[in-house]
Design a protein around this motif. Structure first.
Motif, PDB file in Angstrom:
ATOM      1  N   VAL A   1       0.833  -1.200   0.000  1.00  0.00           N
ATOM      2  CA  VAL A   1       0.000   0.000   0.000  1.00  0.00           C
ATOM      3  C   VAL A   1       0.871   1.254   0.000  1.00  0.00           C
ATOM      4  CG1 VAL A   1      -1.698   1.331   1.309  1.00  0.00           C
ATOM      5  CG2 VAL A   1      -1.946  -1.158   1.108  1.00  0.00           C
ATOM      6  N   GLU A   2       1.941   1.228   0.788  1.00  0.00           N
ATOM      7  CA  GLU A   2       2.841   2.389   0.849  1.00  0.00           C
ATOM      8  C   GLU A   2       3.477   2.652  -0.510  1.00  0.00           C
ATOM      9  OE1 GLU A   2       6.821   3.855   3.329  1.00  0.00           O
ATOM     10  OE2 GLU A   2       5.869   1.923   3.773  1.00  0.00           O
ATOM     11  N   ARG A   3       3.879   1.579  -1.179  1.00  0.00           N
ATOM     12  CA  ARG A   3       4.514   1.760  -2.476  1.00  0.00           C
ATOM     13  C   ARG A   3       3.513   2.230  -3.533  1.00  0.00           C
ATOM     14  NH1 ARG A   3       8.164  -2.523  -5.950  1.00  0.00           N
ATOM     15  NH2 ARG A   3       9.083  -0.951  -7.290  1.00  0.00           N
ATOM     16  N   LEU A   4       2.321   1.688  -3.503  1.00  0.00           N
ATOM     17  CA  LEU A   4       1.301   2.110  -4.458  1.00  0.00           C
ATOM     18  C   LEU A   4       0.894   3.562  -4.220  1.00  0.00           C
ATOM     19  CD1 LEU A   4      -0.889  -1.128  -4.570  1.00  0.00           C
ATOM     20  CD2 LEU A   4       0.572  -0.244  -6.391  1.00  0.00           C
ATOM     21  N   ARG A   5       0.871   3.984  -2.949  1.00  0.00           N
ATOM     22  CA  ARG A   5       0.584   5.392  -2.655  1.00  0.00           C
ATOM     23  C   ARG A   5       1.667   6.301  -3.249  1.00  0.00           C
ATOM     24  NH1 ARG A   5      -4.702   5.646  -1.541  1.00  0.00           N
ATOM     25  NH2 ARG A   5      -5.302   4.628   0.417  1.00  0.00           N
ATOM     26  N   ALA A   6       2.926   5.833  -3.184  1.00  0.00           N
ATOM     27  CA  ALA A   6       4.015   6.627  -3.769  1.00  0.00           C
ATOM     28  C   ALA A   6       3.852   6.733  -5.276  1.00  0.00           C
ATOM     29  CB  ALA A   6       5.358   5.998  -3.418  1.00  0.00           C
ATOM     30  N   LEU A   7       3.437   5.634  -5.913  1.00  0.00           N
ATOM     31  CA  LEU A   7       3.192   5.674  -7.355  1.00  0.00           C
ATOM     32  C   LEU A   7       1.990   6.545  -7.684  1.00  0.00           C
ATOM     33  CD1 LEU A   7       3.841   1.924  -8.229  1.00  0.00           C
ATOM     34  CD2 LEU A   7       5.245   3.874  -8.880  1.00  0.00           C
TER      35      LEU A   7
END
Length: 418
Positions: free
Chosen positions: A27-33
């Motif tokens: 989720v954290e990585r997708l939020r960054a994307l």
């Protein structure tokens, strides 16, 4: 650990994911994307709703392997040729001539295959060697004796010697970045034969400590006659290590490895920039900066000064060879082969035409991708006081080769008689 579940969606498409399919790290990585405009992630009653933007590629998360397929603009079998064209690198060998097969959506395999092809060539020619300084403990004297280390660490004993050597080795940055990229490529490739070949060739290359270290080494690299043959391999390595972010093509925000995502609008802008430059160069055309003295700026509003900058600003020779005219060109990654040009884009191009072209005939150009043949139409905008300008809308058939498209762009611009 079980292999991630594969989830596929099309460019601009959406998919529902269960709450247990994404870990907090995912989720954290997708939020960054999401912050980079690559996709959007929203909570749904039963989990998550993931929607792709104009981005294609592969993202390997903890529990899923996300595959975003090109929807319309550039078919899978042509994507590599257009990507190579935008990067200014030789087009890799066709997939049918290789020892593996790839589906229309498997462009991550093709990027890995392009890197593999270049690395195999480097191994056949012999990897570059350079002098590397080493400190080691030897039974005989090699190189130069490190007297301080011999006294402080060996206390005068002479059965083993602390020495400094300076030998030609392959363990240098040019090779380490390729070894690291090959190992990253193995995690993205899907075809077992390709994975096996990547694994085999990777053993011939040293490896950097981390992908970040390899990227920093690439940023420091300067090409000379000694390492110029590494340039193409490094281009594909940078693409893999940055997860799709290419210096001079795409914006890199620190995302490395575990994914290969291409923002298609940025790729299309790079394609159009090269297409229009190559199309007009034989007739004396050249690109100029759209900033500074040749910029369109907005002052007097709240906040900082803003600017209008076309993707390409061409300087073309006029009928009088001593005079030149400017022509603004904008790349639009939109379905303008099926739909009318949006009002916002019309306003934008009219601003460019008013700022850069003669008041007697203001004009601008839109270049968009299409299929089924090249297309050319002209929008004529007028008001109560007469003509406001014309907008030439050029559709480039991405099923054709980039060089064929450049020839057509040249004929279209010449036919328009700028």
């Amino acid at each position: 650990m079980p292999d991630p579940t594969e989830v596929r969606l099309a460019e601009y498409g959406a998919v529902l994911l269960g709450a247990d399919q994404l870990t907090p790290r995912d989720v954290e990585r997708l939020r960054a994307l999401q912050a980079r405009g690559c996709l959007s992630l929203d909570q749904a009653p039963a989990g998550w709703r993931l929607k792709a933007d104009a981005t294609v590629g592969i993202l390997v998360l903890d529990r899923i392997r996300l595959v975003i397929e090109p929807k319309f603009a550039i078919p899978g079998e042509q994507l590599m040729s257009w990507l190579a064209y935008a990067l200014g690198t030789p087009t890799p060998l066709p997939a049918t001539a290789r020892r593996w097969a790839t589906g229309p959506e498997g462009y991550a395999d093709l990027v890995a295959a392009a890197l593999l092809e270049q690395c195999e060539q480097l191994v056949r020619e012999g990897l570059r060697r350079d002098y590397v300084r080493r400190q080691s403990l030897e039974p005989v004297l090699r190189g130069r004796l490190d007297i301080a280390a011999q006294v402080s660490r060996r206390y005068g004993q002479l059965d083993q010697l602390r020495v400094r050597t300076f030998d030609r080795e392959t363990d240098i940055e040019d090779n380490r970045v390729l070894g690291t990229a090959l190992r990253v490529a193995r995690t993205l490739a899907t075809h077992p034969d390709l994975v096996r070949d990547l694994h085999a060739i990777a053993d011939a290359f040293p490896q950097a400590p981390t992908p970040d270290a390899a990227l920093r080494a690439l940023d420091r690299t300067r090409y000379t006659r000694l390492n110029n043959r590494y340039r193409t391999a490094h281009t594909w390595a940078r693409l893999l290590l940055r997860g799709g972010g290419v210096t001079g093509l795409l914006t890199d925000d620190g995302m490395t490895a575990d994914g290969l995502l291409l923002p298609m609008p940025a790729l299309w802008e790079a394609v159009v920039r090269r297409l229009t430059t190559e199309a007009t160069a034989p007739h004396g055309g050249r690109t100029v900066l759209s900033s500074g003295a040749t910029g369109i700026t907005v002052r007097g509003d709240l906040g900082s000064t803003s600017a209008f900058r076309p993707d390409v600003l061409l300087s073309l020779p006029g009928h009088d060879q001593s005079a030149r005219t400017l022509l603004p060109v904008d790349a639009k990654y939109k379905r303008y082969d099926r739909y009318g040009v949006g009002a916002g884009d019309v306003h934008q191009l009219l601003t460019y035409s008013a700022g850069y072209t003669p008041s007697t005939g203001p004009r601008a150009v839109i270049v968009h991708p299409c299929s089924g043949g090249h297309s050319h139409r002209v929008l004529r905008v007028s008001g109560p006081q007469g003509s406001l300008g014309s907008i030439h809308v050029l559709g480039v058939d991405t099923h054709a080769s980039p060089h064929q498209a450049a020839v057509w762009i040249r004929s279209a611009l010449l036919w328009a008689d700028w």
